[in-house]
Design a protein around this motif. Sequence first.
Motif, mmCIF file in Angstrom:
data_model
loop_
_atom_site.group_PDB
_atom_site.id
_atom_site.type_symbol
_atom_site.label_atom_id
_atom_site.label_comp_id
_atom_site.label_asym_id
_atom_site.label_seq_id
_atom_site.Cartn_x
_atom_site.Cartn_y
_atom_site.Cartn_z
ATOM 1 N N TYR A 191 0.840 -1.202 0.000
ATOM 2 C CA TYR A 191 0.000 0.000 0.000
ATOM 3 C C TYR A 191 0.872 1.247 0.000
ATOM 4 O O TYR A 191 0.538 2.253 -0.614
ATOM 5 N N ALA A 192 1.993 1.198 0.734
ATOM 6 C CA ALA A 192 2.877 2.359 0.775
ATOM 7 C C ALA A 192 3.814 2.365 -0.426
ATOM 8 O O ALA A 192 4.749 3.148 -0.484
ATOM 9 N N ARG A 193 3.571 1.465 -1.364
ATOM 10 C CA ARG A 193 4.378 1.325 -2.567
ATOM 11 C C ARG A 193 5.853 1.118 -2.227
ATOM 12 O O ARG A 193 6.731 1.673 -2.875
ATOM 13 N N LYS A 209 4.614 3.878 18.290
ATOM 14 C CA LYS A 209 3.188 3.881 17.987
ATOM 15 C C LYS A 209 2.375 4.387 19.183
ATOM 16 O O LYS A 209 1.290 4.915 19.016
ATOM 17 N N ASP A 265 9.527 11.335 19.452
ATOM 18 C CA ASP A 265 10.286 12.429 20.055
ATOM 19 C C ASP A 265 10.906 12.080 21.398
ATOM 20 O O ASP A 265 11.946 12.597 21.772
ATOM 21 N N LEU A 312 -5.223 3.654 -1.065
ATOM 22 C CA LEU A 312 -4.167 2.712 -0.665
ATOM 23 C C LEU A 312 -4.411 1.289 -1.188
ATOM 24 O O LEU A 312 -3.533 0.713 -1.796
ATOM 25 N N SER A 350 2.943 6.806 -1.068
ATOM 26 C CA SER A 350 3.832 6.612 0.061
ATOM 27 C C SER A 350 3.540 7.620 1.177
ATOM 28 O O SER A 350 3.507 7.274 2.360
ATOM 29 N N ALA A 390 0.255 6.834 2.908
ATOM 30 C CA ALA A 390 0.398 5.706 3.840
ATOM 31 C C ALA A 390 0.928 6.200 5.182
ATOM 32 O O ALA A 390 0.538 5.705 6.236
ATOM 33 N N LEU A 402 -1.156 7.592 15.550
ATOM 34 C CA LEU A 402 -0.410 8.154 16.664
ATOM 35 C C LEU A 402 -1.225 9.262 17.326
ATOM 36 O O LEU A 402 -1.323 9.333 18.555
ATOM 37 N N VAL A 429 -3.727 8.247 19.744
ATOM 38 C CA VAL A 429 -3.243 7.767 21.036
ATOM 39 C C VAL A 429 -2.755 8.929 21.899
ATOM 40 O O VAL A 429 -3.147 9.077 23.053
ATOM 41 N N ILE A 430 -1.876 9.776 21.326
ATOM 42 C CA ILE A 430 -1.263 10.803 22.172
ATOM 43 C C ILE A 430 -1.869 12.186 21.958
ATOM 44 O O ILE A 430 -1.468 13.147 22.592
ATOM 45 N N GLU A 449 0.500 16.706 20.592
ATOM 46 C CA GLU A 449 1.785 16.143 20.980
ATOM 47 C C GLU A 449 2.601 15.675 19.788
ATOM 48 O O GLU A 449 3.723 15.214 19.939
ATOM 49 N N LEU A 450 2.030 15.725 18.597
ATOM 50 C CA LEU A 450 2.728 15.194 17.427
ATOM 51 C C LEU A 450 3.939 16.053 17.092
ATOM 52 O O LEU A 450 3.977 17.250 17.378
ATOM 53 N N SER A 451 4.935 15.422 16.464
ATOM 54 C CA SER A 451 6.091 16.176 15.984
ATOM 55 C C SER A 451 5.641 17.070 14.837
ATOM 56 O O SER A 451 4.632 16.798 14.193
ATOM 57 N N PRO A 452 6.389 18.156 14.573
ATOM 58 C CA PRO A 452 5.979 19.069 13.503
ATOM 59 C C PRO A 452 5.808 18.344 12.174
ATOM 60 O O PRO A 452 4.891 18.646 11.398
#
Lengths: 588, 455
Positions: free
Chosen positions: A421-423, A475, A480, B346, B375, B378, B386, B389-390, B394-397
């Motif tokens: 899917y992500a090729r 996950k 970070d 996808l 890509s 995906a 992510l 969950v968080i 909180e995600l990275s830039p």
Amino acid sequence: MTKTGKIYGINGPVIYLKGNTGFQMSEMVYVGKEKLVGEVIGLTRDQTTIQVFEETSGLKPGEEVIATGGAISVTLAPGIISNIFDGIERPLHEIAKSAGAYISRGVSVDSLDATKLWKTHIVVKPGQVVDGGTIIAEVPETSAVVHKVMIPPDMEGTIISVVADGEYTIHDTLVTLRLENRKTVPITMTQRWPIRVPRPAHERFAASKPLVTGQRILDTLFPLAKGGTAAVPGGFGTGKTMTQHQIAKWSDADIIVYIGCGERGNEMTQVLEDFSKLVDPKSGNPLMDRTVLIANTSNMPVAAREASIYTGITLAEYYRDMGYHVAIMADSTSRWAEALRELSGRLEEMPAEEGFPAYLASRLSAFYERAGMMRNLNGTEGSVSIIGAVSPQGGDFSEPVTQNTKRFVRCFWGLDKSLAYARHFPAIHWLTSYSEYLTDLAAWYADNVGAEFVDNRNQIVAILNQESSLMEIVKLIGSDVLPDDQKLILEIARVIRLGFLQQNAFHPEDTCVPLEKQLKMMETILYLYERARALITMGMPMSILKEDTIFEKVISIKYDVENNALYKFDEYKKAIDTFYNKVLEKNG
Amino acid sequence: MVIEYLGLQEINGPLVAIEGVSGASYDEIVEINVGDKEKKIGRVVEIYGDKAVIQVFEGTENMSLVNTHTRFTGHPLEVSLSPDILGRTFNGIGQPIDGLGEIVTEKKVDVNGMPLNPVTREYPRNYIRTGISAIDGLTTLIRGQKLPIFSGNGLPHDQLAAQIVRQASLGDSSGEEFGIIFAAMGVKYDVADFFRRAFEESGVSSHVTMFLNLASDPVVERLITPKVALTAAEYLAFELGMHILVILTDMTSFAEAMREVSSSKGEIPSRKGYPGYLYSELATIYERAGIVAGVNGSVTQIPILTMPNDDITHPIPDLTGYITEGQIVLDRAMNGQSIYPPINVLPSLSRLMKDGIGEGYTREDHQDVANQLFSCYAKVGEARNLASVIGEDELSPLDKKYLEFGNAFEKEFVGQGPNENRTILDTLDIGWRLLRLLPREELDRINTKILDKYY
């Protein structure tokens, strides 16, 4: 006298004859007015069951069935290579000539051209005592293959006369042989061999040489030995066929037998077109000159689909007997297993798992065991390697065909949906795949590529495994918060995935990569890892390391360093050193 | 001499058995006269000695063991073909139902067809512009391809198919003739009516041949409907040199019908009760797409199937995916966000795309852009997981950029109006605009030269 019977019942590709016909099990028969080819698959005192390799529409009870006296067999002689056959060795080009664009029924064509004159060089002399398998003549079959005419395996005797070198057809007598019982027999180029019986060999060796494919993830991570067996399972769209095509194109086998078993018609057309155009990098000959295609597309009759696998492997064994390394691509063994299931259902046999017959496992093992590196009857060495695609239902590897195949192959290249899917191609997953040949081949790699090859390979695999366990954490909490040494592992794993495992089949350089370059690429990646780790240990944060473009640069090595310009790797080593010094100076 | 057999031995669902038959051949068509009022057509599906089992297309209603006269015709099911079939409507076994009379022709063709010899096929390379970005850009449809739409109940697959028909610029190179064959198997009346109106509105009605087996029509009939339709398609394409687009809907009903008949024949079931020959049967339908070397026309198939319970691993979509050259998968979650067409890119794929795009066909950067979009999209999935969950904050830039890219991709690239007809250059330019949302070093699937030129 030929035995005959009359059709009594018809159910799809299966027909029944009443009474004791005296036919033999696995005997080839001609069915009906159109002389459709069939095979005896069941015998009782009052009923004979026959599977028909062609469409049965229009057959009537009462039509005659004629026994041929022999098992379903293939014709073996020059003219096989670069040809395309259906599942029972009928040449598709000839069928097209006589029947037009569609494959109609009851087409009677010779498997091989009986009128073509082949340039023949006789290599035996009168008076010579010969055994089964002895090479008696050499015939240049294509630009890439010299066909070696052999005494059939079950014969031995003294040669009493030979013909002069010259041009002969496949049915002309080349040699006259006196057997031990004083009978004389003429030997031609042609042999017949029943497809379900393995051709005999003198002895079988352990695997010791790899089948080099030019595909990094295969050659380096999960190598297949010559004479070995591999399975490529994957749901639709994950790239089974593409992997098979790549191996058929670039592997260092002498001969490729490509079996399109129950697959798409357009794919076979594509192989035919591509392989005629593409040139083998090693010999400079068209790839088709070392390839045999067996096409039984999904809409062709199901019984012939079941036979196509055996036809293919018999052709392969024949060329192995000449001393060639043959690789078989069977695409797909699941379609073959389903053909078994379909026929088994028509016979109303008791189904086992998922409706497959209980003999699925034994049939699969019998097929894969026909692979091997052999000392042939004539003393030459040859091999048959099998690469079987598996199309698991719903992409679920727990289904019977995948599971049973796994028991009989030693190399497992599991294709993964999410990679596809992500090729990310080839979508062979490094965690689910394995090769049992690795230890057998370690010595070969050390002698022929580099002493550190296997060691490097193991380091690469270790990094990928660490990445996978780190990803479990990422996950949950994001990347970070990881310490810098773990961030580095993720980064290097990314370099490995993008720069090493991903391979572009459409890129002229990247489509096939020599082992030396694979080794150098691993070395460069591991060197980058070592230097970067040194920096991290000194307390440099990953964010500073990532300011440099060195990671991207290493990723695109696959495109930037040509396969014949391996000296360029020194520059990369220097660039990594420069990167190391620069970071150290700036922040040290 | 024609022999008629009086009465039947057995009636079981859509199957009837006659004993004492001589000279019946496998797969031949029989005509059954029921009580002198009704004429039905059936097909011999099994012969054992003097007993023939017949599958009755119109169903066995009104039949009894005594009120029938059965006549064996001696030939398999045939359909009458002439150029006049364009613009006409037929039932599931090829009889006209539009009140315009029979097709007058000498030409009668066996509907079972024959497998096309791989050596006489031509590998399909010319793309069909559908004007839909998700298809043109990422799962390009190629002339001669079989590209199914995997959908679910309640998803707009019909609208999508109608839009493809409307916008597919089949005719725009050198005024080649095109035609549409529409085969409905067990679809609702409304669906058939929707397509009829859609064809009328787009002014292509005179190029459309419809074969309708509606949900209320006999089940067995729909087993033959796709074969009749494809026989007509092959005739128009390979004998009259037209480019034919075949829409088959709904393949799920076809497979269900097969299961029903198989079970009344008492056959051994394999997966989920479907007969072991489901794959072979589906293959004989799908494989009838393609191009014959040296002939002008082509047959392109867009089968539509509704995945039971939206399950792509169900035997019907599963086996279909193994035969067809890719698939377009519709997604319920995207439909829920009012994104039209709700194509989940996808799992969607076009296997023939690689040879029909790029320089000389579409534009040099097409393959790279498509790979990069796949890509990146995906990775959007990973970032979303992510974030769930968080939390998004909180995600990275970088992950935040991916989220932004993902939303824009779904709204602007995949999403478009039901009448919006984009050119391939528009599609690629939108793709680049979206890719520019991401930092350049993330674009690892694009050749450096192309990146320099377009990024």
